[in-house]
Design an enzyme around this catalytic site. Structure first.
Site, PDB file in Angstrom:
ATOM      1  N   ARG A 149      14.076  -5.436   9.779  1.00 27.89           N
ATOM      2  CA  ARG A 149      13.347  -6.659  10.137  1.00 27.89           C
ATOM      3  C   ARG A 149      14.299  -7.851  10.112  1.00 27.89           C
ATOM      4  O   ARG A 149      15.056  -8.034   9.160  1.00 27.89           O
ATOM      5  CB  ARG A 149      12.174  -6.891   9.180  1.00 27.89           C
ATOM      6  CG  ARG A 149      11.148  -5.769   9.264  1.00 27.89           C
ATOM      7  CD  ARG A 149       9.925  -6.002   8.426  1.00 27.89           C
ATOM      8  NE  ARG A 149       9.051  -4.836   8.494  1.00 27.89           N
ATOM      9  CZ  ARG A 149       7.911  -4.707   7.824  1.00 27.89           C
ATOM     10  NH1 ARG A 149       7.510  -5.683   7.015  1.00 27.89           N
ATOM     11  NH2 ARG A 149       7.177  -3.619   7.952  1.00 27.89           N
ATOM     12  N   ARG A 208      12.643  -9.716   0.072  1.00 23.02           N
ATOM     13  CA  ARG A 208      12.601  -9.905   1.525  1.00 23.02           C
ATOM     14  C   ARG A 208      13.995  -9.648   2.086  1.00 23.02           C
ATOM     15  O   ARG A 208      14.892 -10.484   1.962  1.00 23.02           O
ATOM     16  CB  ARG A 208      12.148 -11.335   1.854  1.00 23.02           C
ATOM     17  CG  ARG A 208      11.755 -11.547   3.310  1.00 23.02           C
ATOM     18  CD  ARG A 208      11.428 -13.005   3.564  1.00 23.02           C
ATOM     19  NE  ARG A 208      10.294 -13.474   2.808  1.00 23.02           N
ATOM     20  CZ  ARG A 208       9.031 -13.427   3.237  1.00 23.02           C
ATOM     21  NH1 ARG A 208       8.769 -12.942   4.426  1.00 23.02           N
ATOM     22  NH2 ARG A 208       8.055 -13.878   2.488  1.00 23.02           N
ATOM     23  N   GLU A 256       2.768  -8.862  -2.555  1.00 22.45           N
ATOM     24  CA  GLU A 256       2.410  -7.678  -1.776  1.00 22.45           C
ATOM     25  C   GLU A 256       3.416  -6.542  -1.961  1.00 22.45           C
ATOM     26  O   GLU A 256       4.616  -6.726  -1.825  1.00 22.45           O
ATOM     27  CB  GLU A 256       2.331  -8.037  -0.289  1.00 22.45           C
ATOM     28  CG  GLU A 256       2.004  -6.845   0.594  1.00 22.45           C
ATOM     29  CD  GLU A 256       2.277  -7.088   2.055  1.00 22.45           C
ATOM     30  OE1 GLU A 256       2.488  -6.103   2.783  1.00 22.45           O
ATOM     31  OE2 GLU A 256       2.305  -8.267   2.481  1.00 22.45           O
ATOM     32  N   SER A 308       0.208  -2.401   2.208  1.00 19.79           N
ATOM     33  CA  SER A 308      -0.961  -2.810   2.976  1.00 19.79           C
ATOM     34  C   SER A 308      -1.434  -1.637   3.816  1.00 19.79           C
ATOM     35  O   SER A 308      -0.684  -0.696   4.086  1.00 19.79           O
ATOM     36  CB  SER A 308      -0.634  -4.009   3.879  1.00 19.79           C
ATOM     37  OG  SER A 308       0.308  -3.648   4.866  1.00 19.79           O
ATOM     38  N   ARG A 342      10.695  -2.326  -1.942  1.00 23.28           N
ATOM     39  CA  ARG A 342      10.216  -3.472  -2.718  1.00 23.28           C
ATOM     40  C   ARG A 342       9.525  -3.055  -4.013  1.00 23.28           C
ATOM     41  O   ARG A 342       9.465  -3.839  -4.974  1.00 23.28           O
ATOM     42  CB  ARG A 342       9.269  -4.313  -1.854  1.00 23.28           C
ATOM     43  CG  ARG A 342       8.827  -5.590  -2.543  1.00 23.28           C
ATOM     44  CD  ARG A 342       7.813  -6.377  -1.749  1.00 23.28           C
ATOM     45  NE  ARG A 342       8.405  -7.045  -0.597  1.00 23.28           N
ATOM     46  CZ  ARG A 342       7.757  -7.947   0.138  1.00 23.28           C
ATOM     47  NH1 ARG A 342       6.498  -8.261  -0.151  1.00 23.28           N
ATOM     48  NH2 ARG A 342       8.345  -8.521   1.165  1.00 23.28           N
TER      49      ARG A 342
END
Length: 419
Positions: A258, A273, A345, A348, A385
């Site tokens: 990403r 991140r 988070e 999800s 993460r």
């Protein structure tokens, strides 16, 4: 893409969904107009082709001057058919563009609003309390010889890292634990490609508003995936599935990429991140009427993993404006991060209804033998993460970290990570 039948029957519901997302409801009117133009163009072209067919029969029966006259009329009609077909082609393209501009229709329960308008559905567990000065995951990871950010930046730039020693072991243990959980639950384990064609990336909805997050290899016209959801969604592209034995369930283990465009200054410390990470992603195909039940199933598996890792977490119902183009509803599981004093988070799960499958032409045969569009869903079962939450929540006063019991079998029985 959304269902045009739903659009025609209840355009107000589609407009309301767009407003709930904070998106332009005028796109719905543009889609309605494009749909009407296309249907009119198809009807006009069909009528002219039928007339052309009738005239062909008349020419075959005629002779002399009548035949000459009919041939001249047929030539003129052929030109009109050609023009009508060109108009139909243009109308088809306009309809597709308009249809791709409208995001998926949210489920009725989805909260309206943006990133901060989520609804907390439940809390599970109690955040740990420490009687010593706590360290964050970067301090712990560095001390344990598990994480090297400096050399990651030297080799690849900001937001890259090395997992070393027990850090690499920890990630592999997490992913193996997730793989074991997924296969026990009936998912087929896969290691998919991480480079995909543009039509697959676009089909999953990742080339819309968030296209600047995606890495592209222009010379090869391929994209690096940010989740194995993408190749798994393309796995059955153009196929007709058999659901007589139940939904098709896959778990994809992949490296993810990403760009993190627009996140300058956010989470620059550590590995919350980053540009590259590993992930085990669940992906399901099922009939649309089973999608809600399947969504709850994916969420339950995520919660089971968090429970085995002895993490305190909350489940939130993500607001419409934070769903992305494809999802109709999304649940996030956020774990407590002691150094930040807040929930962040970790995982999800999204119900994309028929939005992706319609773009990718993934169908199934219903009980009556008719072909229908399938529903697709996805959910993360472990990712890099998660190491953040494990290190911080299970740290001990001497800088060591207790390995959760559920993870120990995948760590070769190691109970404590020591500096």
């Amino acid at each position: 893409m959304i269902d045009l039948k739903t659009l025609r029957e209840d355009p107000d519901a589609v407009r309301a969904s767009q407003r709930a997302r904070g998106e332009d409801s005028a796109l719905v009117d543009a889609l309605l107009a494009a749909d009407e133009r296309r249907r009119s163009a198809v009807a006009g072209a069909d009528e002219l082709r039928a007339e052309q067919k009738r005239m062909g029969k008349e020419v075959g029966k005629s002779s002399g001057e009548q035949r000459d006259r009919l041939l001249a009329e047929a030539k003129e009609l052929a030109n009109r058919v050609k023009e009508a077909e060109a108009e139909q082609t243009a109308a088809d393209a306009e309809l597709e563009r308009a249809q791709r501009a409208v995001s998926n229709i949210i489920e009725p329960e989805t909260p309206h609003g943006g990133e901060q308008d989520y609804v907390v559905l439940k809390h599970v567990g109690t955040p740990p309390e420490f009687d010593f000065g706590i360290a964050d995951h970067l301090e712990l990871g560095t001390s344990l010889g598990a994480l090297d950010m400096e050399r990651g930046a030297k080799v690849s730039g900001a937001r890259f890292y090395f997992l070393t020693g027990v850090g690499a072991q920890l990630e592999l243990a997490l992913l193996n634990m997730a793989a074991a959980s997924a296969t026990a639950a009936g998912f087929t384990l896969t290691v998919p490609p991480v480079l995909v064609r543009p039509e697959v990336m676009e089909g999953t909805g990742f080339l819309g508003a968030h296209s600047d997050e995606v890495y592209r290899l222009e010379q090869d016209d391929l994209y690096l995936v940010g989740t194995s959801e993408v190749p798994l969604a393309g796995y059955h592209q153009g196929e007709i599935l058999d659901f007589t034995a139940g939904p098709r369930r896959y778990a994809g283990w992949s490296t993810c990429f990403r760009r993190e465009a627009g996140s300058y200054g956010k989470d620059t410390r550590g590995i919350i991140r980053v540009h590259q990470f590993n992930k085990l992603e669940m992906f399901s195909y099922c009939p649309p009427e089973q999608a809600r039940e399947e969504h709850e199933r994916l969420l339950a598996l995520e919660e089971e993993m968090l429970g085995k890792l002895e993490l305190s977490y909350r489940v939130i119902d993500t607001a419409a404006g934070d769903l992305g183009d494809s999802a109709a509803r999304k649940f996030d599981c956020e774990a407590w991060i002691p150094s930040q004093g807040e929930y962040r988070e970790l995982t999800s799960t999204s119900n994309c209804t028929t939005f992706q499958a319609r773009r990718l032409n993934v169908r199934y045969r219903d009980a009556d033998g008719a072909n229908r569009i399938a529903a697709t869903l996805n959910g993360t079962l472990a990712t890099t993460r998660w190491i953040v939450a494990i290190l911080e929540n299970h740290q001990l006063s001497d800088g060591s970290v207790r390995v959760p019991e559920g993870l120990r079998p995948f760590m070769g029985g190691i109970e404590v990570l020591t500096p």
